[in-house]
Structures are given as C-alpha cells and as structure tokens.
Design an enzyme around this catalytic site. Structure first.
Site, PDB file in Angstrom:
ATOM      1  N   GLU A  49       6.726 -17.063  27.674  1.00 55.68           N
ATOM      2  CA  GLU A  49       8.050 -16.457  27.824  1.00 55.68           C
ATOM      3  C   GLU A  49       7.969 -14.951  28.101  1.00 55.68           C
ATOM      4  O   GLU A  49       7.263 -14.220  27.411  1.00 55.68           O
ATOM      5  CB  GLU A  49       8.853 -16.711  26.548  1.00 55.68           C
ATOM      6  N   LYS A 118      17.305 -18.769  30.775  1.00 59.57           N
ATOM      7  CA  LYS A 118      17.450 -19.278  29.412  1.00 59.57           C
ATOM      8  C   LYS A 118      18.931 -19.419  29.079  1.00 59.57           C
ATOM      9  O   LYS A 118      19.718 -18.490  29.292  1.00 59.57           O
ATOM     10  CB  LYS A 118      16.763 -18.321  28.441  1.00 59.57           C
ATOM     11  N   CYS A 155      11.968 -21.793  25.722  1.00 61.50           N
ATOM     12  CA  CYS A 155      11.893 -21.546  24.276  1.00 61.50           C
ATOM     13  C   CYS A 155      13.093 -22.112  23.510  1.00 61.50           C
ATOM     14  O   CYS A 155      13.156 -23.309  23.250  1.00 61.50           O
ATOM     15  CB  CYS A 155      11.706 -20.062  23.998  1.00 61.50           C
ATOM     16  N   LYS A 188       4.119 -22.931  10.671  1.00 65.66           N
ATOM     17  CA  LYS A 188       5.034 -22.962  11.818  1.00 65.66           C
ATOM     18  C   LYS A 188       4.631 -24.038  12.833  1.00 65.66           C
ATOM     19  O   LYS A 188       5.496 -24.601  13.513  1.00 65.66           O
ATOM     20  CB  LYS A 188       5.047 -21.582  12.492  1.00 65.66           C
ATOM     21  N   GLY A 297      -7.000   4.578   1.812  1.00 67.50           N
ATOM     22  CA  GLY A 297      -7.437   4.937   0.475  1.00 67.50           C
ATOM     23  C   GLY A 297      -8.000   3.710  -0.226  1.00 67.50           C
ATOM     24  O   GLY A 297      -7.294   2.723  -0.416  1.00 67.50           O
ATOM     25  N   SER A 299      -9.128   2.257  -3.511  1.00 68.28           N
ATOM     26  CA  SER A 299      -8.910   2.611  -4.919  1.00 68.28           C
ATOM     27  C   SER A 299      -9.786   1.838  -5.889  1.00 68.28           C
ATOM     28  O   SER A 299      -9.842   2.176  -7.073  1.00 68.28           O
ATOM     29  CB  SER A 299      -7.450   2.344  -5.278  1.00 68.28           C
ATOM     30  N   ILE A 302      -7.457  -4.612  -5.594  1.00 66.05           N
ATOM     31  CA  ILE A 302      -7.511  -5.762  -4.700  1.00 66.05           C
ATOM     32  C   ILE A 302      -6.816  -5.504  -3.370  1.00 66.05           C
ATOM     33  O   ILE A 302      -7.288  -5.942  -2.306  1.00 66.05           O
ATOM     34  CB  ILE A 302      -6.921  -7.017  -5.401  1.00 66.05           C
ATOM     35  N   SER A 304      -6.203  -2.623  -1.571  1.00 65.29           N
ATOM     36  CA  SER A 304      -6.934  -1.779  -0.635  1.00 65.29           C
ATOM     37  C   SER A 304      -8.237  -2.445  -0.200  1.00 65.29           C
ATOM     38  O   SER A 304      -8.694  -2.260   0.933  1.00 65.29           O
ATOM     39  CB  SER A 304      -7.218  -0.406  -1.242  1.00 65.29           C
ATOM     40  N   ASN A 380       3.725  10.025 -10.160  1.00 61.87           N
ATOM     41  CA  ASN A 380       3.937   9.959  -8.713  1.00 61.87           C
ATOM     42  C   ASN A 380       3.306  11.131  -7.975  1.00 61.87           C
ATOM     43  O   ASN A 380       2.993  11.030  -6.787  1.00 61.87           O
ATOM     44  CB  ASN A 380       5.433   9.894  -8.400  1.00 61.87           C
ATOM     45  N   GLU A 409       4.928  -5.864  -4.645  1.00 66.05           N
ATOM     46  CA  GLU A 409       5.207  -4.461  -4.951  1.00 66.05           C
ATOM     47  C   GLU A 409       6.381  -3.936  -4.130  1.00 66.05           C
ATOM     48  O   GLU A 409       7.263  -3.242  -4.641  1.00 66.05           O
ATOM     49  CB  GLU A 409       3.963  -3.612  -4.682  1.00 66.05           C
TER      50      GLU A 409
END
Length: 559
Positions: A49, A118, A155, A188, A297, A299, A302, A304, A380, A409
């Site tokens: 497409e 389309k 599509c 999918k 970074g 650290s 897990i 990074s 922070n 997160e």
C-alpha cells in the site's frame, strides 16, 4: 498481451521496506524488486500500500509537490514495463477530480492500464486516513491482465463492512490481490488470516495479501505476506520481519486458481516476534533519520539492559555507547551488573559520576528550599542530571539518546520528565514490565535472525533476578511506590487495552483501593506521556496513536 487466457500465472509479492517521503529511493527499490522478480520468471509483481510514498504519509499528502513526485514516479515505473517483463501493481497517492485518493496503479506493456482507489478509509486506532484522503467515488471492476481478471481491493477494503470483495467477485474477478500497510501488534497475523478467510468464504476466490515491512516512527510493519486459497487453506506464507521478493505459481484448475508453488515460512513465537519488532523499529528509526550511533544510560537495571541489547542487535556494538552515571545510592551490584552487561554486548562503556552536578543543583537551591524536607524533588535532581549528561553527549557527538522506560512506568508516571524520559526513541515503550523480563530471558537463550549482537547471556542474570529499583534513595525498590508488577501489569492491561470498569477489574480478584489508585495514576500521568519520546507499538493499544486521553480529566470510575 496474449489473446487466450493463460493456465499459469506467476505472481511475485514484493515485501519491502520503503521510507516515507523518499519517492526516488522507493522507486529504486521497486525497480530492483521487479528485476529480481523477472529473473525468477514472474508475470506480475504486487507491491504494498502507497509504496511509492511510504506508509503512512500522513500530512505529506496535503503537499502538491509531494503528490506530483509520487505520480511521476508511478508513470516512470509504468514505462519500465515496456520491456516485456512483468506487469506491476504499485501503491501511490493520486490527486484526481474526485479528490486525493489512496490508490494503486496497474501497469503493463509500458503504460498504465488501470487505476483503483481505496473505498473504505480507516479512521480508528493508528489510522486517520479520512483527514487526508477521499474515498474512491465508486467501486471499479476487476482488471484484465493478460487474460486474467484480477480484483485489487486495498487494505481496509477487505477489513470493513463495505462489500468490496463480493462486488469484485460478482463482476467477474478470478483472483484478489490486496496491497496492505498493516502494522504489527501481538498475534496480528492470526487476525489477518481470519479476515482473509472470511472474504474467501464470501467470494469463493483466492486472495493474496501483500504487507509492508519496516519501521515508520512508532508503527512496525512486519511483512508476513500470505495467501489463502479458494479452499480456505493457507496457500503460502512469507517470512515475518524480513525483506523478500517471492514468486508464487498459480495454475488454473476448472473455474479456480490454485497455488502450486510458494514459500511456507515459519512465523516466530510471541517473545521472538515482540523482540524482533522492537529491534526493527529501533533500527529503522535510527537509520532512516540519519543517526550514526546511539547512547543510553546503563543503570544496571533490566530496562536499560534490554534496550542496550536491542541497540547492539539492531545497529551493532560499535554504534552504541553506554554510560553509567552513579550517585551515592548506586549499589555495588548495579555498578558490576552494568559493566558486565556492556562487556557481554561488546559495546563502549563509560562512567560519569553525577555527585558534583547534583550537589551543585542542591547548593544553588539551598536558599529557595530552606525550611523544607528532602524528598522526591531531590530524587528527581539525580534523574535530571543524568538526562542532561546524556543530552550533552548527544549534542557533542551526534548520538541519538535511547530512552528506556517501560509501559508500566509510563502508565503510572513512574518516570522523571526531563530526566530518564529524555531521548529520541524508546524501543520498549509499549512493553509492560513483566514482558520486559520475558523478552530478556528469551534473548539470553536466543539470537534473533538479523541480529548483530552476540549469542549467550547478554543480560546478566543478576539484573533479571534482583528487585527493580530506581536507586534514588537508600534501599529503594519500585515496590515501595507501586503494587507488585504482576498485579500492576494486569490492572493496567485491563484499564488500557481493554477499557474495563473498576468493578470488572475487582471481580478478577484485585483490591478495589489498588485498582482505583492505579486508575488515578494512569490519568494524571497523561501530561508526561504527551512529552515522551516515540516508541515501538507492540500491543493493540499503545500510548499516542491508539490511546488519546485528555490531559485535563476529572473523570474517575467510582462504580
């Protein structure tokens, strides 16, 4: 053009990786694929497409010069077919009196023999085609290609409620060829197969489904082109996450076309597919946007670590710089784990302590903060010092910063704006924390096809086994502020992917107060997500394209 209908038709499917806006480059790819298909004896090449434009082109379609460049490329490509080689079906936007259409050009014998537009424009989730395209004015019938009547729905024409395929069958189509730009999400492929089977049942016609490959901003197109025969079985299956130009042989048998030859590739299992989607998304974002290398970074945690593994797999060890930025709360384990991870991956590893900049910030703010207690603000400052250092490295060396926050997160705002959220792209943005663990374990025992990284344990087991922590205060763990990740992830999936009510989530066995708190955190973190880097879409509903909640939002589900 033959006068009698052929009994054999060799159709090549060009499953390629175009770049949005690179019309000349996409045309060159199309020409190379056609030459390859010609060497394999193809009669016809089916592209995906809007291939010449790249998909999705979004508001580029509103630019007249872009439309003109796309149409000229289509006309030039059509002239190529004068060489007696294969005909082509290729996607391009076309501006006509009826509007600007998502179209295909069907060319053979040196000229365009048909255009098709389309009809069903998707306007949900990641799609908003109604903003820039107009639906085709009417359904046009099949195209007579060398004696074979070929229907070309585009599509969404096979996904929606408009009876495009049935009408093509009633108009005499013998086989349906569908160019697609279908983005990846988990499982999918099964959804696509079922959609095509439904159309085959309704029309009685075989259908070839050609799907785009490659990363485009947050979307990943995974290829995995296939066909379903008129007997409702899988006729061929192309590879997932890989470029391919495969020629399939179709033979006329009585009143139907049967696929007698074609690939039957194995489709990756869940963890492998997710990992390869993240890897492809990062690779294409970096390369298509012209970055020579990346920095992140490292650290000792897990998130990074898996991002570092993805970067090495996608780009090679020489294109990744990792930086450990310790402060007083950084544990000896984290220092060792980060170094071990970098060593296992073979990438550059630097240490930049942040004590001086953090203490400098604190000193500068002493008078303003006098009489207050230390807390999240001071925590922070550590994250923002690290973010500033990474951005300075990016500015100095032209390296794109890879940001490393996971979906858990990002959902609840457990990330610092202008700190660990700094970066150009996030390969794990749509992976919940427990999925990050699952993919890390998978990568330690597998090397995905096309990966440039090493085999073996690339994410030290201690990183996987230890309690996750931001290490912004003494003996901190994530679970000090959040429910256990298995609990949190299940609640978030209910809220985000499934839009479930609080009552229904509680009925699954969750504590009502916890569910209400997570819902509240989800809503109030929207302003952070609006400022987050783009990242790979893995789930059905990612933040950004799929889920667009207001920042100012007072609604809470009280049952």
């Amino acid at each position: 053009m033959t006068k009698t209908a052929p009994d054999i038709l060799r159709i090549a499917v060009a499953q390629l990786n175009p770049t949005v806006g690179d019309v000349a480059g996409n045309l060159a790819k199309a020409r190379e694929a056609r030459a390859d298909a010609a060497r394999q004896g193809a009669d016809l090449v089916l592209y995906t497409e809007l291939f010449l434009a790249g998909y999705p082109p979004e508001d580029l379609v509103l630019k007249p010069s872009f439309l003109k460049a796309c149409e000229k490329a289509a006309q030039d490509f059509a002239k190529d077919t004068a060489d007696g080689g294969p005909g082509v079906i290729i996607g391009t936007p076309l501006k006509r009196k009826t509007g600007t259409h998502n179209s295909i050009v069907f060319a053979d014998g040196g000229k365009i023999i048909a255009e098709r537009y389309k009809l069903d424009l998707p306007n949900y989730g990641e799609f908003d085609e109604k903003r820039v395209f107009q639906a085709g004015p009417e359904l046009q019938g099949p195209v007579n290609f060398r004696g074979v009547r070929i229907g070309v729905p585009i599509c969404e024409d096979i996904w929606g409620d408009i009876a495009v395929c049935e009408t093509l069958a009633e108009s005499g189509a013998e086989i349906l060829l569908v160019p697609n730009g279908s983005p990846y999400y988990r499982a999918k492929i099964d959804v696509r197969h079922q959609i095509v089977i439904r159309q085959v049942i309704e029309t009685g016609l075989p259908m070839i489904y050609a799907n785009q490959l490659g990363g485009q901003d947050e979307l990943i197109f995974d290829g995995a082109s296939f066909a379903i025969g008129s007997d409702k079985t899988l006729a061929f299956q192309m590879s997932q996450f890989e470029d391919a130009v495969d020629v399939t042989t179709w033979k006329r048998k009585e009143d139907s076309w049967i696929c007698s030859e074609g690939p039957m590739s194995k489709i990756p299992e869940r963890e492998e597919a997710d990992y390869r989607a993240c890897m492809l998304g990062l690779r294409d974002y970096v390369n298509k946007n012209g970055f020579k290398n990346v920095v992140l970074g490292l650290s000792g945690g897990i998130d990074s670590a898996i991002c570092a593994a993805l970067a090495v797999d996608a780009l090679g060890e020489e294109r990744l710089r990792t930086v450990m930025m310790p402060y007083r709360y950084t544990s000896k384990d984290s220092l060792k784990d980060a170094e071990d991870c970098a060593r296992a991956l073979g990438c550059r590893y630097d240490i930049v302590p942040i004590s001086e900049p953090v203490e400098g910030f604190k000193h500068a703010l002493t008078q303003l903060f006098e009489g207050t207690q230390e807390g999240i603000t001071e925590e922070n400052l550590q994250s923002r010092a690290r973010g500033t250092i990474l951005m300075a490295i990016s500015n100095k060396f032209g390296s794109m910063v890879v940001t490393t926050g996971n979906k858990s997160e990002m959902s609840v705002g457990y990330a610092t704006l202008y700190g660990d959220m700094n970066g150009g792209f996030n390969p794990i943005k749509d992976l919940y924390k427990m999925q990050v663990y699952a993919l890390s374990r998978w990568r330690n025992s597998h090397v995905p096809p096309g990966a440039l990284g090493p085999s073996g344990e690339v994410i030290p087991n201690n990183i996987i086994d230890k309690a996750p922590s931001a290490e912004l205060r003494e003996n901190q763990t994530d679970q000090d502020s959040l429910p256990p990740y298995p609990v949190l992830d299940d609640i978030l999936e209910c809220l985000v992917e499934n839009e479930m009510s609080v009552d229904d989530i509680v009925a699954r066995g969750h504590d009502r107060a916890t569910v209400a708190r997570v819902e509240h955190l989800l809503y109030i973190a929207e302003y952070k997500r609006r400022q987050a880097a783009p990242g790979v879409k893995i789930t059905r509903k990612n933040f950004g394209r799929d889920r667009r909640y207001p920042i100012t939002n007072r609604f809470r589900d009280r049952g």
